[in-house]
Design a protein around this motif. Structure first.
Motif, PDB file in Angstrom:
ATOM      1  N   UNK A   1      -3.937  83.438 -29.995  1.00 20.45           N
ATOM      2  CA  UNK A   1      -5.588  84.244 -29.616  1.00 20.45           C
ATOM      3  C   UNK A   1      -6.155  84.096 -29.408  1.00 20.45           C
ATOM      4  N   UNK A   2      -6.923  82.606 -29.467  1.00 21.08           N
ATOM      5  CA  UNK A   2      -7.464  82.508 -27.943  1.00 21.08           C
ATOM      6  C   UNK A   2      -7.058  81.887 -26.331  1.00 21.08           C
ATOM      7  N   UNK A   3      -5.955  81.366 -26.558  1.00 21.10           N
ATOM      8  CA  UNK A   3      -4.995  81.039 -25.473  1.00 21.10           C
ATOM      9  C   UNK A   3      -4.606  82.525 -24.842  1.00 21.10           C
ATOM     10  N   UNK A   4      -4.335  83.854 -25.641  1.00 23.75           N
ATOM     11  CA  UNK A   4      -3.899  84.944 -24.792  1.00 23.75           C
ATOM     12  C   UNK A   4      -5.452  85.577 -24.475  1.00 23.75           C
ATOM     13  N   UNK A   5      -6.010  85.595 -24.508  1.00 20.91           N
ATOM     14  CA  UNK A   5      -7.248  86.101 -24.642  1.00 20.91           C
ATOM     15  C   UNK A   5      -7.999  85.414 -23.397  1.00 20.91           C
ATOM     16  N   UNK A   6      -8.307  84.082 -23.552  1.00 16.23           N
ATOM     17  CA  UNK A   6      -7.886  83.613 -21.967  1.00 16.23           C
ATOM     18  C   UNK A   6      -7.646  83.731 -20.847  1.00 16.23           C
ATOM     19  N   UNK A   7      -6.433  84.206 -20.802  1.00 14.77           N
ATOM     20  CA  UNK A   7      -4.955  83.999 -20.109  1.00 14.77           C
ATOM     21  C   UNK A   7      -5.386  85.873 -19.460  1.00 14.77           C
ATOM     22  N   UNK A   8      -5.293  86.659 -20.231  1.00 14.95           N
ATOM     23  CA  UNK A   8      -5.704  87.802 -19.893  1.00 14.95           C
ATOM     24  C   UNK A   8      -7.948  87.998 -19.037  1.00 14.95           C
ATOM     25  N   UNK A   9      -8.424  86.995 -19.972  1.00 20.27           N
ATOM     26  CA  UNK A   9      -9.149  87.336 -18.588  1.00 20.27           C
ATOM     27  C   UNK A   9      -9.378  86.809 -17.283  1.00 20.27           C
TER      28      UNK A   9
ATOM     29  N   UNK B   1       7.450  69.911 -19.719  1.00 20.37           N
ATOM     30  CA  UNK B   1       6.460  70.877 -19.473  1.00 20.37           C
ATOM     31  C   UNK B   1       4.983  70.617 -20.168  1.00 20.37           C
ATOM     32  N   UNK B   2       3.537  70.821 -19.238  1.00 22.27           N
ATOM     33  CA  UNK B   2       2.298  70.432 -19.817  1.00 22.27           C
ATOM     34  C   UNK B   2       2.097  72.127 -20.320  1.00 22.27           C
ATOM     35  N   UNK B   3       1.462  72.010 -21.208  1.00 20.84           N
ATOM     36  CA  UNK B   3       0.225  72.962 -21.818  1.00 20.84           C
ATOM     37  C   UNK B   3      -0.693  73.292 -20.953  1.00 20.84           C
ATOM     38  N   UNK B   4      -0.613  74.497 -20.475  1.00 20.80           N
ATOM     39  CA  UNK B   4      -2.010  75.193 -18.585  1.00 20.80           C
ATOM     40  C   UNK B   4      -3.166  75.744 -20.242  1.00 20.80           C
ATOM     41  N   UNK B   5      -3.850  75.219 -19.769  1.00 26.20           N
ATOM     42  CA  UNK B   5      -5.484  75.097 -20.631  1.00 26.20           C
ATOM     43  C   UNK B   5      -5.757  75.868 -19.672  1.00 26.20           C
ATOM     44  N   UNK B   6      -6.278  77.534 -20.034  1.00 30.43           N
ATOM     45  CA  UNK B   6      -7.183  78.426 -19.033  1.00 30.43           C
ATOM     46  C   UNK B   6      -8.610  78.613 -19.332  1.00 30.43           C
ATOM     47  N   UNK B   7      -9.577  78.670 -18.123  1.00 28.78           N
ATOM     48  CA  UNK B   7     -11.040  79.105 -18.083  1.00 28.78           C
ATOM     49  C   UNK B   7     -11.296  79.524 -19.223  1.00 28.78           C
ATOM     50  N   UNK B   8     -12.385  79.559 -19.525  1.00 27.28           N
ATOM     51  CA  UNK B   8     -12.763  80.244 -20.852  1.00 27.28           C
ATOM     52  C   UNK B   8     -13.478  81.897 -20.707  1.00 27.28           C
ATOM     53  N   UNK B   9     -13.613  82.420 -21.238  1.00 29.93           N
ATOM     54  CA  UNK B   9     -13.570  83.944 -20.705  1.00 29.93           C
ATOM     55  C   UNK B   9     -15.332  84.276 -20.638  1.00 29.93           C
ATOM     56  N   UNK B  10     -15.912  85.201 -19.045  1.00 28.88           N
ATOM     57  CA  UNK B  10     -16.790  84.948 -18.591  1.00 28.88           C
ATOM     58  C   UNK B  10     -16.823  83.848 -17.532  1.00 28.88           C
ATOM     59  N   UNK B  11     -15.748  83.060 -17.356  1.00 29.05           N
ATOM     60  CA  UNK B  11     -16.448  82.052 -16.523  1.00 29.05           C
ATOM     61  C   UNK B  11     -16.045  82.646 -15.315  1.00 29.05           C
ATOM     62  N   UNK B  12     -16.980  82.438 -13.760  1.00 28.17           N
ATOM     63  CA  UNK B  12     -16.341  83.669 -13.066  1.00 28.17           C
ATOM     64  C   UNK B  12     -15.653  82.395 -11.939  1.00 28.17           C
ATOM     65  N   UNK B  13     -15.739  80.855 -12.026  1.00 35.08           N
ATOM     66  CA  UNK B  13     -15.157  80.433 -10.805  1.00 35.08           C
ATOM     67  C   UNK B  13     -14.316  79.279 -11.641  1.00 35.08           C
TER      68      UNK B  13
END
Length: 855
Positions: A672-680, A755-767
């Motif tokens: 859930x956390x990973x999907x939320x970050x990807x969508x953000x 393959x390596x897992x992609x860690x997406x940035x925190x929700x709300x991180x502008x950069x």
């Protein structure tokens, strides 16, 4: 008999505006024009008769206030050699002087607005002149738009807008439609003006309004300036009627000259006395006035102006459901208009009872009334006009949507609008009555219920004028007015007679019919409260606790009775007036009740029946769902009963729990956390239709994505096992969702074949950037840094040692292999000899294995 023609030579003698007569006649002949002219140029005296001479039918001239209507009509009639009621007539609330030969009728904007609703074609009227448009009153703004529409159907209708200062181009566009109306600008005709400042040693305002100490300063400044000026008349500007009366009292104690009051609460004779100039043999005078003498009428003989620099403005508090007048610093435009009054007829002096610093802090201009007013009356008028919410109507300033929404809610409650925002039959009837919408509705309904218009007329007359209810007790005020022991009783009686006539005509057979059964059972002492409740059902209120002076209104506002009020202890009130207040008076509510009357619970529930609601509430309490049945009158809780929880209560209870405690109330597992970050990240880079993933948006849309899964839960299910990732996927836009894994994949392939897992940035991180952690040796030969979201976002690589410690962090692999890699190789090859550290990383095969294990 030929129609009367005004003697423009006599009317324009000595007036600056007369020099523009030819330009005015040419512009008026086009069918619409805008006239800008400073105060004192004579535009109100000359332009309306000039327009009237150009058309065969009647010309209507609007003036913003009743006193200005009478003054303008009297002056034009006098200069034309006639009397009011002849060629020049007038119509104001409760007063009409017109005849068959009337060519120019002076009216208030409200009179014209109701006439338009009754007769949209303005039969018999061939010209309309709107004066003082710069004041941006709500009625005049509406009239501009409505008359522009009438002109599209009646090409023969001449419309003129006049003002001392205004956005002439904007008004010309509204009046002219496709082609802006011509603008005639008349230059200033003011004489020399000496401006002085008399800064007060005390504050002008405090939380209660104008301070007594400042009024003392104002009176002393006025008396001294008038004594020094010699044989001249003075005009003093203060914000309201109370300040007028208090300043007059102070001045009469300081000087022997004649001191007169001028405000809207005075009778016609007193107003005419102040605006009529000196009588033969009279000495110098001081006239203390509200802003009505600022631009809409001239007080003859004035060569000295003393300005308090204050004004009353409408302020709307939507949170508390209150609209009222507040005292604020005047605008610089108002200050200039007031000062100019001293130089209309000769050299003059203006004394500003404040500092130049205060002037610099003032706003350039006051906001238009439409931006902050209660729009109930306007919304009904627009619905009756056929333009609900002003849709399609040209206005200088758009209607604020939230104010319109509030107004429609009130009108639906009164039965004057239907669900689609169209006027009902009752609404169309009420809109034409010369009373405010709420008051007119209560007048008609109360007359039918009580079988007589007398009590409704008495109560509405007390509500409609500026009478003060001691201790907020409106019933006692009405009683005092009946006995003649309250100030303004004679004015009140005249208004009662007018309202009785209106009520009889509007109620038809209801006037004189037997009272209803409910009215017969109602004690006489509660009839005032009934009328107030009929006018303002949203202000039906109940005491919050025994012995409390705080009441909760059906609208949700809390307000307190004044200490010592005779109404203390009454369980139910119908509140006519409530004002913002702080301190002890408001008892911590932020508002104080200024006028109210008692009612009983039966009347409260009957009149407020449209506000009755029964709702079932559920909440999660100690891991269990509990439910209650709540009955309300608006915001007032009448009953709150516990009931057995049912399966249908699960969803609302859990949703309320999540709203109360935030998104952390559900378990965000890795998926859930990973999907939320990807969508953000997608929303940040691409915007809509990819949904926002911040807490506020997800909570706002909770019913859409999480609600269905919460509603499907059984009492035995655990909230921490909810499939949050599955719920989030319901927000995916289609068909764009098919590209989700292409735009923001979960894993990234590297040259080693893994393959390596992609860690997406925190929700709300502008950069923030997506990041992967991978052993350095697995990336040999990789020159171009992978980019996601259609190439918009580069991946940041954290290149690891064999012990999985970071050796380098980069989003530019080409630069890394060509430079920093040499230093990394030098340091690491001895430490990790079983792993490859080739001199040429470009040609070396990428691998996840050690050297000894390679084939």
């Amino acid at each position: 008999m030929p129609a009367h023609r005004f003697d423009l030579d006599a009317l324009g003698r000595g007036l600056v505006v007369a020099e523009a007569r030819a330009r005015l006649e040419e512009a008026a002949a086009t069918g619409a024009m805008v006239v800008t002219a400073p105060p004192g140029t004579g535009k109100t005296t000359l332009v309306p008769p000039l327009v009237a001479n150009l058309v065969p039918g009647r010309t209507l001239l609007t003036q913003p206030r009743r006193v200005a209507v009478r003054a303008a009509a009297r002056r034009i009639a006098h200069l034309d050699g006639g009397e009011v009621g002849g060629a020049v007539g007038l119509t104001v609330r409760g007063e009409r002087h017109v005849g068959p030969g009337t060519r120019l009728e002076v009216v208030t904007p409200g009179v014209l607005l109701r006439r338009l609703l009754t007769d949209p074609g303005l039969d018999g009227v061939d010209a309309v002149v709107l004066d003082e448009v710069h004041e941006r009153s709500l009625d005049v703004d509406l009239l501009l738009g409505m008359l522009a529409e009438v002109r599209t159907l009646r090409e023969d209708l001449q419309v003129t807008a006049m003002s001392a200062t205004l956005d002439a181009d904007a008004v010309a566009r509204v009046l002219g439609g496709g082609t802006p109306a011509p603008i005639v600008d008349v230059p200033s005709g003011l004489h020399p003006l000496d401006i002085r400042y008399a800064a007060p040693p005390v504050a002008r305002l405090d939380e209660r309004g104008v301070t007594r100490a400042f009024l003392d300063h104002l009176a002393r400044t006025t008396a001294a300036a008038h004594a020094a000026a010699g044989d001249v008349d003075a005009l003093v500007f203060v914000p309201g009627a109370r300040e007028v009366d208090e300043t007059v009292r102070r001045l009469r104690a300081l000087t022997d000259v004649d001191v007169l009051a001028l405000h809207g609460r005075l009778g016609a004779r007193e107003q005419d006395r102040a605006t009529g100039g000196r009588r033969p043999g009279e000495g110098p005078r001081i006239v203390v006035s509200t802003a009505l003498a600022e631009s809409s009428l001239t007080v003859p003989g004035v060569r000295l102006v003393i300005d308090a620099g204050l004004a009353r403005e409408v302020r709307r508090d939507r949170a508390r459901g209150m609209t009222g007048l507040v005292t604020v610093s005047a605008s610089r435009a108002s200050v200039e208009q007031r000062s100019g009054r001293a130089a209309r007829q000769g050299p003059g002096t203006a004394v500003r009872a404040y500092s130049e610093t205060d002037l610099a802090r003032m706003r350039a201009a006051a906001p238009p009334e439409i931006a902050s007013a209660d729009l109930t009356d306007a919304t009904l008028a627009l619905a009756c006009w056929g333009t609900p919410r002003a849709e399609g109507l040209a206005l200088l300033t758009p209607l604020p949507p939230d104010a319109v929404s509030d107004a429609e809610q009130v009108l639906r409650a009164l039965g004057l609008l239907d669900a689609e925002g169209r006027a009902t039959e009752a609404g169309r009837r009420v809109s034409t009555l010369p009373v405010g919408v709420r008051e007119a509705s209560a007048l008609v309904a109360g007359t039918r219920e009580l079988g007589s218009p007398t009590v409704p007329a008495e109560v509405i007359a007390a509500l409609s004028d500026d009478h003060r209810a001691e201790g907020a007790d409106l019933s006692s005020l009405v009683g005092a007015l009946r006995r003649g022991s309250a100030p303004g009783a004679e004015r009140w009686r005249r208004e009662v007679r007018r309202l009785e006539r209106i009520a009889r005509e509007a109620a038809g057979g209801g006037a004189g019919a037997p009272p209803t059964a409910a009215a017969r059972a109602l004690p006489a002492e509660l009839r005032t409260g009934l009328l107030v409740a009929l006018a303002r059902p949203d202000r039906i209120a109940r005491r919050t606790a025994e012995h409390a002076r705080t009441y909760l209104l059906a609208s949700g506002t809390r307000a307190a009775l004044p200490e010592g009020s005779p109404l203390l202890g009454r369980p139910w009130l119908a509140i006519a007036e409530v004002q913002r207040a702080e301190g002890r008076a408001a008892d911590g509510t932020g508002a104080v009740i200024r006028s109210a009357a008692p009612i009983d619970d039966e009347t409260a529930l009957r009149v407020g029946a449209h506000q009755l609601r029964e709702e079932r509430t559920a909440r999660l309490d100690g891991g269990r769902v509990s439910a209650r049945l709540v009955r309300r009158l608006g915001a007032i809780v009448l009953a709150d009963t516990p009931v057995r929880a049912e399966a249908a209560d699960m969803g609302p209870a859990l949703a309320a729990h999540v709203r109360e405690h935030g998104l952390g109330a559900v378990t965000w597992d890795g998926a859930a956390d990973a999907l939320r970050r990807r969508l953000a990240l997608l929303h940040r880079e691409l915007g809509e239709p990819w949904p926002a993933m911040d807490d506020g948006t997800l909570l706002e849309r909770l019913e859409t994505w999480l609600g269905p899964r919460l509603a499907a839960m059984r009492p035995s299910d655990r909230l921490d096992r909810l499939d949050v990732a599955g719920a989030l996927r319901t927000l995916l836009p289609w068909p764009e969702a098919a590209r989700l894994d292409q735009l923001v994949p979960e894993r990234l392939g590297v040259p080693s074949g893994r393959t390596a897992r992609i860690d997406y940035p925190e929700v709300g991180d502008p950069a923030g950037r997506p990041r992967v952690e991978v052993k350095l040796q697995e990336c040999f030969g990789l020159a171009e840094t992978p980019r996601l979201v259609d190439g918009r976002v580069p991946v940041v690589f954290s290149l690891l040692s064999p012990a999985r410690r970071p050796l380098a962090i980069t989003d530019d692999l080409r630069s890394f292999w060509s430079g920093p890699y040499r230093e990394v190789r030098k340091e690491m090859r001895g430490r990790y000899p079983r792993h490859p550290w080739p001199e040429d990383p470009w040609s070396a095969p990428a691998t996840a294995r050690t050297t000894s294990r390679r084939p």
